[in-house]
Design an enzyme around this catalytic site. Structure first.
Site, PDB file in Angstrom:
ATOM      1  NE  ARG A 107       1.273 -40.477  23.425  1.00  0.00           N
ATOM      2  CZ  ARG A 107       0.501 -40.852  24.447  1.00  0.00           C
ATOM      3  NH1 ARG A 107       0.507 -40.159  25.557  1.00  0.00           N
ATOM      4  NH2 ARG A 107      -0.277 -41.902  24.342  1.00  0.00           N
ATOM      5  CB  THR A 132       7.200 -40.680  17.699  1.00  0.00           C
ATOM      6  OG1 THR A 132       8.386 -41.244  18.232  1.00  0.00           O
ATOM      7  CG2 THR A 132       6.299 -40.171  18.811  1.00  0.00           C
ATOM      8  CG  MET A 174       1.931 -44.260  25.567  1.00  0.00           C
ATOM      9  SD  MET A 174       2.668 -43.638  27.074  1.00  0.00           S
ATOM     10  CE  MET A 174       4.309 -43.189  26.733  1.00  0.00           C
ATOM     11  CB  CYS A 175       2.145 -44.787  19.334  1.00  0.00           C
ATOM     12  SG  CYS A 175       2.766 -46.428  18.948  1.00  0.00           S
ATOM     13  N   GLY A 176       2.972 -41.788  19.759  1.00  0.00           N
ATOM     14  CA  GLY A 176       2.500 -40.405  19.675  1.00  0.00           C
ATOM     15  C   GLY A 176       2.143 -40.099  18.241  1.00  0.00           C
TER      16      GLY A 176
END
Lengths: 227, 300
Positions: B32, B146, B1-3
């Protein structure tokens, strides 16, 4: 009318309150303030409750709605009103990708624009977008109606089944097996009804209708080389 | 996902709060991606000066006597240690010598340039921003990430932002499918890589394109043709900040603009604490469309 302030109370408490409503209860109108982009707000409604959300929401707002009336006085993140069964969901602002995906019934009204994949795999829901929609909208849409007052992006209605698509503005491109179709009196009547229900100021005669050419329904030996 | 998050300030009055605003934005995106976090802050430019951000797993020994050792090598420096990172302030003309010096000492270079400082570590955003005291930092623009690791190891070097050129860095949500081939091409052109990570290839691609004379906007246009895969990128340079999404645009993105700032978040939640967000223009960046802002061009 119960008001939930999500700055001080939990999202789960609010959703639980919606789920514990019983037939005949008096307080069936809810207001939510400070939604702050929360995910999964007002999901799984299965009673004729009314929810007014004052602000913008995150993913999956009003998912699986089965008879509620939900209004978001702001914008919605991805997957709003996903798999709606019945009821009405209104977004006063814009909606992100896959709005109304897989919906089986009810009415989704988006007063602003919807992003990509609006109405993907819709199965009976009616969706009215006052603005424009993004690419790959109504991909594999099976039934129901998608009405767009603005423009549609690339690959509208790719691999479409029997959903009806009505677009007033331009269509950047049609997807595989999606074609423009004749607008008959019953379509104008249907469109007039949907526009009225969605509070849309547009004339049915201004729209074009798109639907399935039905050439992908059966295996065609001439396409064997393509597989 | 990653934010991912980004903030470009138009109003100088907000500059002292850049680190605090970006920290809150990134912490909101923690769910995330819990693996590692990083922030790049573009601070004030000082004529003739440059900064090198380095990292060590053993900062007590690695950074002890670093300024003195640099001095003996003929490089006058100010070393500021923050946890596992040190920011080495040097004359701009000594940058190449300083890079070689710290590399020879086994320090990992996080970023370098006239303006940027890059802090990244394994761990949650709240812990990473606390460890480097990001909240106290001012600046003109910054980006953060993140990570939920999908490509390779959860390490400091695998954390974003990736920096492959002076004052350039990139954060990425997505995954690339042609990064191995592109890395080979870039290596032939003289680019060097610290990891096998796909996102580092995207950063290096943009660096190579800009080295060939393109501006950030033109380099991002090229990325749409040359990078295959899923991506939402936020990219920082000395004077600007850019955003691009691949044509499929599965990876989420929300932007907001007021008279004071331009902000980016993977989700609207990341933006809710910004001043004036209630009346900001909020929109979803279009697929395959390059957006970029530049302080110099904004001022012109």
């Amino acid at each position: 009318m119960p008001t939930f302030d999500l700055a001080s109370s939990s999202l789960r408490d609010f959703n639980s309150a919606l789920h514990t409503i019983a037939e005949g209860d008096n307080d069936t109108a809810f207001e939510v303030v400070n939604p702050r982009g929360s995910h999964a707000l007002a999901v799984g409604i299965d009673k004729p409750v009314t929810v007014d959300v004052r602000g913008s929401v995150g993913y999956y707002c009003a998912g699986m709605n089965d008879g509620g009336t939900v209004t978001v006085h702001g914008s919605a993140g991805p997957g709003v009103a996903e798999n709606m069964m019945k009821g009405t969901v209104t977004i006063e602002g814009d909606a992100s990708q896959y709005a109304g995906a897989t919906g089986r019934g009810g009415l989704l009204v988006i007063k602003g624009n919807a992003a990509s994949r609006c109405g993907i795999s819709m199965k009976g829901i009616n969706i009215v977008v006052h603005g424009s929609i993004g690419h790959m909208s109504a991909f594999m849409a099976q039934s129901g109606n998608l009405v767009v007052l603005g423009d549609a992006g690339d690959a509208l209605g790719d691999s479409l089944y029997e959903a009806r698509l009505f677009v007033r503005g331009s269509v950047k491109s049609l997807g595989a097996d999606c074609i423009e179709k004749e607008m008959r009196p019953e379509h104008l009547e249907l469109l007039a009804d949907l526009l009225a229900k969605a509070g849309a100021d547009a004339k049915p005669e201004e729209f074009k209708r798109y639907g399935s050419a039905r050439t992908l329904y059966n295996f065609n030996i001439d396409n064997a080389d393509a597989y | 996902m990653c934010g991912i998050v980004g903030l470009f300030l138009k109003d100088k009055a907000l500059e002292p709060q850049l680190g605090a605003l970006l920290s809150d934005m990134l912490i909101t995106m923690t769910d995330r991606g819990p693996d590692s976090a990083g922030i790049a802050i573009y601070g004030d430019l000082e004529q003739g000066r440059a900064k090198l951000t380095v990292q060590s797993a053993t900062p007590e020994t690695a950074f002890a006597g670093l300024a003195a050792a640099l001095g003996e090598a003929g490089i006058a420096s100010t070393v500021t240690v923050k946890s596992t990172h040190a920011v080495i302030d040097i004359p701009a003309t000594d940058m190449e010598a300083a890079r070689a010096f710290v590399a020879a000492r086994g320090l990992r270079i996080m970023g370098a340039g006239e303006s940027v400082e890059i802090y990244k570590e394994v761990g949650l955003p709240k812990d990473v921003v606390a460890r480097f005291d990001i909240r106290s930092m001012g600046g003109r623009h910054g980006i953060g990430h993140t990570r939920m690791a999908t490509e390779l190891a959860v390490t400091t070097l695998g954390a974003h932002p990736f920096s492959t050129g002076a004052d350039q860095c990139l954060v990425h949500n997505g995954s690339l499918s042609n990064h191995n081939n592109l890395r080979r091409t870039l290596v032939k052109q003289g680019m060097t890589f610290e990891t096998q990570n796909d996102s580092e290839v995207a950063a290096a691609y943009l660096t190579a394109e800009m080295a060939a004379g393109k501006d950030l906007g033109e380099a991002l246009e090229g990325a749409l043709d040359d990078l295959d895969g899923f991506f939402t990128f936020v990219v920082g340079t000395k004077s600007g900040f850019g955003v691009v999404r691949d044509p499929i645009a599965c990876k989420p993105a929300v932007m907001a603009e007021t008279d004071q700032y331009i902000a980016f978040g993977s989700e609207y939640r990341a933006l809710v604490n910004l001043p004036g967000i209630e009346t900001a223009r909020v929109w979803e960046p279009e697929p395959a469309t390059v957006y970029f802002w530049d302080h110099e061009k904004a001022a012109a």
